[in-house]
Design a protein around this motif. Structure first.
Motif, PDB file in Angstrom:
ATOM      1  N   UNK A  26       0.829  -1.213   0.000  1.00  0.00           N
ATOM      2  CA  UNK A  26       0.000   0.000   0.000  1.00  0.00           C
ATOM      3  C   UNK A  26       0.865   1.265   0.000  1.00  0.00           C
ATOM      4  N   UNK A  27       2.010   1.203   0.666  1.00  0.00           N
ATOM      5  CA  UNK A  27       2.933   2.342   0.648  1.00  0.00           C
ATOM      6  C   UNK A  27       3.462   2.573  -0.772  1.00  0.00           C
ATOM      7  N   UNK A  28       3.769   1.493  -1.470  1.00  0.00           N
ATOM      8  CA  UNK A  28       4.232   1.570  -2.867  1.00  0.00           C
ATOM      9  C   UNK A  28       3.145   2.191  -3.754  1.00  0.00           C
ATOM     10  N   UNK A  29       1.898   1.785  -3.553  1.00  0.00           N
ATOM     11  CA  UNK A  29       0.788   2.330  -4.334  1.00  0.00           C
ATOM     12  C   UNK A  29       0.593   3.819  -4.042  1.00  0.00           C
ATOM     13  N   UNK A  30       0.688   4.179  -2.784  1.00  0.00           N
ATOM     14  CA  UNK A  30       0.528   5.588  -2.410  1.00  0.00           C
ATOM     15  C   UNK A  30       1.613   6.452  -3.036  1.00  0.00           C
ATOM     16  N   UNK A  31       2.834   5.936  -3.076  1.00  0.00           N
ATOM     17  CA  UNK A  31       3.937   6.685  -3.676  1.00  0.00           C
ATOM     18  C   UNK A  31       3.725   6.915  -5.168  1.00  0.00           C
ATOM     19  N   UNK A  32       2.990   6.007  -5.796  1.00  0.00           N
ATOM     20  CA  UNK A  32       2.692   6.154  -7.219  1.00  0.00           C
ATOM     21  C   UNK A  32       1.339   6.821  -7.467  1.00  0.00           C
ATOM     22  N   UNK A  33       0.712   7.271  -6.381  1.00  0.00           N
ATOM     23  CA  UNK A  33      -0.598   7.949  -6.451  1.00  0.00           C
ATOM     24  C   UNK A  33      -1.653   7.074  -7.123  1.00  0.00           C
ATOM     25  N   UNK A  34      -1.608   5.782  -6.818  1.00  0.00           N
ATOM     26  CA  UNK A  34      -2.584   4.833  -7.353  1.00  0.00           C
ATOM     27  C   UNK A  34      -3.682   4.616  -6.312  1.00  0.00           C
ATOM     28  N   UNK A  35      -4.914   4.801  -6.715  1.00  0.00           N
ATOM     29  CA  UNK A  35      -6.038   4.602  -5.807  1.00  0.00           C
ATOM     30  C   UNK A  35      -6.271   3.104  -5.623  1.00  0.00           C
ATOM     31  N   UNK A  36      -6.551   2.692  -4.390  1.00  0.00           N
ATOM     32  CA  UNK A  36      -6.702   1.262  -4.124  1.00  0.00           C
ATOM     33  C   UNK A  36      -7.678   1.020  -2.974  1.00  0.00           C
ATOM     34  N   UNK A  37      -8.109  -0.231  -2.860  1.00  0.00           N
ATOM     35  CA  UNK A  37      -8.893  -0.687  -1.713  1.00  0.00           C
ATOM     36  C   UNK A  37      -8.218  -1.941  -1.164  1.00  0.00           C
TER      37      UNK A  37
END
Length: 209
Positions: A26-37
């Motif tokens: 989730x940290x990796x996704x946040x760094x790439x500004x990717x929305x996720x659940x």
């Protein structure tokens, strides 16, 4: 369904460090500004959470059969897929799952010894070809993982199984992972920092491809 959105699953035995791994994803996704659940199995919807409580609770007056356990897992799974995962992907959101179908193949198939003749038709009917884009399997020796899990506190019904159950489960995990291109094995006995680095590296490679 949005083809750009991806479904990433974290798998492994008790004590493998799935929570820490999910935080790395989730940290990796946040760094790439990717929305996720985020999701978890069993569970993830109101009904599925009730099924989770049912299947994990210790029962002194009634044995939970392997077949009942399997069916409860897939009932919970289809609720989550249809009501949470597919809608999120359709909206372009990535999904990060704490366990998915590989768990049933490993725990009920490997650990419980349920045959493919029973398991595969159920899988086919429920999943209808749906599968994760990437699975990160955290591999750990059962005795190490169970020691970690015991240190966390009280164990549930499945976590209290004998060591041989988890040895069979791990063997099935390894067998399936070794035969699949979209399942990546991570050594979960590394330090937390090393595990997180391994996960980040795999996610970078996955994103580039």
């Amino acid at each position: 369904m949005n083809t750009d959105a991806k479904f990433i699953v974290i798998e492994g035995l008790e004590g493998a460090g799935k929570t820490t791994a999910i935080q790395a994803v989730t940290r990796w996704l946040e760094q790439k500004s990717i929305e996720f659940v985020q999701t978890r199995e069993p569970g993830g919807t109101p009904l599925a959470e009730q099924l989770r409580t049912l299947v994990k609770a210790q029962r002194d007056n009634e044995k939970v059969t392997a077949e009942a356990e399997l069916l409860i897992m897939y009932a919970s799974r289809v609720q989550l897929i249809e009501n949470v995962i597919k809608p999120a992907l359709a909206e372009g959101k990535w999904v990060v799952g704490d366990r998915h179908d590989l768990s049933s193949r490993a725990y009920q198939g490997g650990g419980r010894g349920i045959s493919d003749e029973l398991l595969n038709p159920i899988r086919s009917a429920v999943l209808q070809g749906f599968e994760p884009d990437l699975t990160l399997y955290l591999d750990i020796r059962p005795e190490v993982g169970l020691a970690r899990a015991s240190a966390r506190g009280e164990l549930d019904r499945i976590e209290l199984e004998a060591l041989t159950f988890f040895e069979k489960t791990r063997a099935k995990y390894q067998e399936i992972a070794n035969a699949s291109d979209n399942i990546i094995t991570i050594n979960a006995e590394q330090t937390i920092e090393e595990v997180q680095q391994s996960i980040t590296l795999q996610l970078d490679q996955f994103f580039k491809s």
